[in-house]
Design a protein around this motif. Structure first.
Motif, PDB file in Angstrom:
ATOM      1  N   LEU A  26       0.824  -1.210   0.000  1.00 21.25           N
ATOM      2  CA  LEU A  26       0.000   0.000   0.000  1.00 21.25           C
ATOM      3  C   LEU A  26       0.859   1.261   0.000  1.00 21.25           C
ATOM      4  CD1 LEU A  26      -2.750  -1.134   2.539  1.00 21.25           C
ATOM      5  CD2 LEU A  26      -3.033  -0.822   0.072  1.00 21.25           C
ATOM      6  N   ALA A  27       1.994   1.209   0.700  1.00 19.38           N
ATOM      7  CA  ALA A  27       2.891   2.365   0.734  1.00 19.38           C
ATOM      8  C   ALA A  27       3.424   2.670  -0.661  1.00 19.38           C
ATOM      9  CB  ALA A  27       4.043   2.111   1.696  1.00 19.38           C
ATOM     10  N   ALA A  28       3.720   1.621  -1.430  1.00 19.64           N
ATOM     11  CA  ALA A  28       4.204   1.825  -2.796  1.00 19.64           C
ATOM     12  C   ALA A  28       3.094   2.390  -3.683  1.00 19.64           C
ATOM     13  CB  ALA A  28       4.725   0.510  -3.365  1.00 19.64           C
ATOM     14  N   GLU A  29       1.865   1.880  -3.506  1.00 20.96           N
ATOM     15  CA  GLU A  29       0.734   2.329  -4.323  1.00 20.96           C
ATOM     16  C   GLU A  29       0.368   3.784  -4.048  1.00 20.96           C
ATOM     17  OE1 GLU A  29      -2.699  -0.177  -4.150  1.00 20.96           O
ATOM     18  OE2 GLU A  29      -1.527  -2.021  -4.386  1.00 20.96           O
ATOM     19  N   PHE A  30       0.443   4.178  -2.792  1.00 17.68           N
ATOM     20  CA  PHE A  30       0.018   5.524  -2.401  1.00 17.68           C
ATOM     21  C   PHE A  30       1.194   6.441  -2.083  1.00 17.68           C
ATOM     22  CE2 PHE A  30      -3.670   2.841  -1.689  1.00 17.68           C
ATOM     23  CZ  PHE A  30      -4.700   3.609  -2.216  1.00 17.68           C
TER      24      PHE A  30
END
Length: 222
Positions: A26-30
């Motif tokens: 999620l950190a990579a996506e956002f």
């Protein structure tokens, strides 16, 4: 990125690892939209939404990741960080196990990436109604990948249209939102034969809604 603290007494080592992996994904996506603290908070609160009623504990981290992703996308829209303009429709019923899941199935199938559909329940059940699954399978739509889930404030606030189906006063009310209340029979405990006419009416209403939103239904679908 600072590693989130997942060492809670109610988590197994495998669950801790799965949630940590989810947080990294999620950190990579956002990246550039939300920081680690927000992602950590949304992932943990999403996990807690399902922990008390999930029948298969091994799926909890995956369910939490998917729900956190949806909530973060909603928050991005609410905070003006999503400028795509893609219309969002939220389908709500009591258990998020029948009517709203069939509506979401048709909406996603027909709209493709031209609109976003979400669903939720005021009192989410443990699983999707098997008769609803079979009725939708007859139309070539597989809804087995979905699961009953609650609605949250950011999800409701992000929606352009909120469609309610029998949840009454438990459904969210936000000034300025477009609401539609679909009076539909409850398929809970019903046979596939009884669910088919409900399914067909839902499809009719979803098609009409897409037309009103100016979203063309995908050619050749159902």
């Amino acid at each position: 990125m600072t590693q989130p603290a997942y060492r809670r007494a109610d988590l197994t080592i495998d669950q801790q690892h799965a949630l940590l992996t989810a947080a990294r994904t999620l950190a990579a996506e956002f990246d550039g939209t939300f920081g680690a603290e927000t992602i950590d908070r949304f992932l943990h609160t999403s996990y807690d939404q399902f922990a008390g009623r999930a029948t298969v504990a091994n799926f909890l981290p995956l369910m939490a990741e998917r729900f956190a992703r949806q909530r973060l996308r909603a928050l991005a829209r609410v905070e003006g960080k999503d400028h795509s303009g893609t219309p969002i429709v939220l389908f709500l019923c009591v258990h998020n196990a029948g009517r709203s899941q069939m509506a979401l199935g048709f909406f996603t199938h027909l709209a493709g990436d031209r609109a976003i559909g979400w669903s939720g329940g005021s009192e989410p059940g443990e699983r999707i109604n098997p008769s609803a699954i079979e009725a939708m399978r007859e139309r070539g739509i597989d809804i087995t990948g979905e699961y009953p889930k609650p609605w949250t404030h950011e999800i409701a606030q992000a929606a352009d249209v909120i469609v309610t189906m029998g949840c009454g006063d438990a459904c969210p009310v936000f000034p300025g939102k477009r609401y539609e209340d679909w009076a539909l029979a409850d398929p809970a405990g019903q046979s596939v034969d009884a669910v088919r006419p409900i399914r067909d009416e839902i499809e009719r209403r979803v098609r009409a809604l897409l037309d009103e939103l100016g979203v063309p239904a995908a050619a050749g679908n159902t």
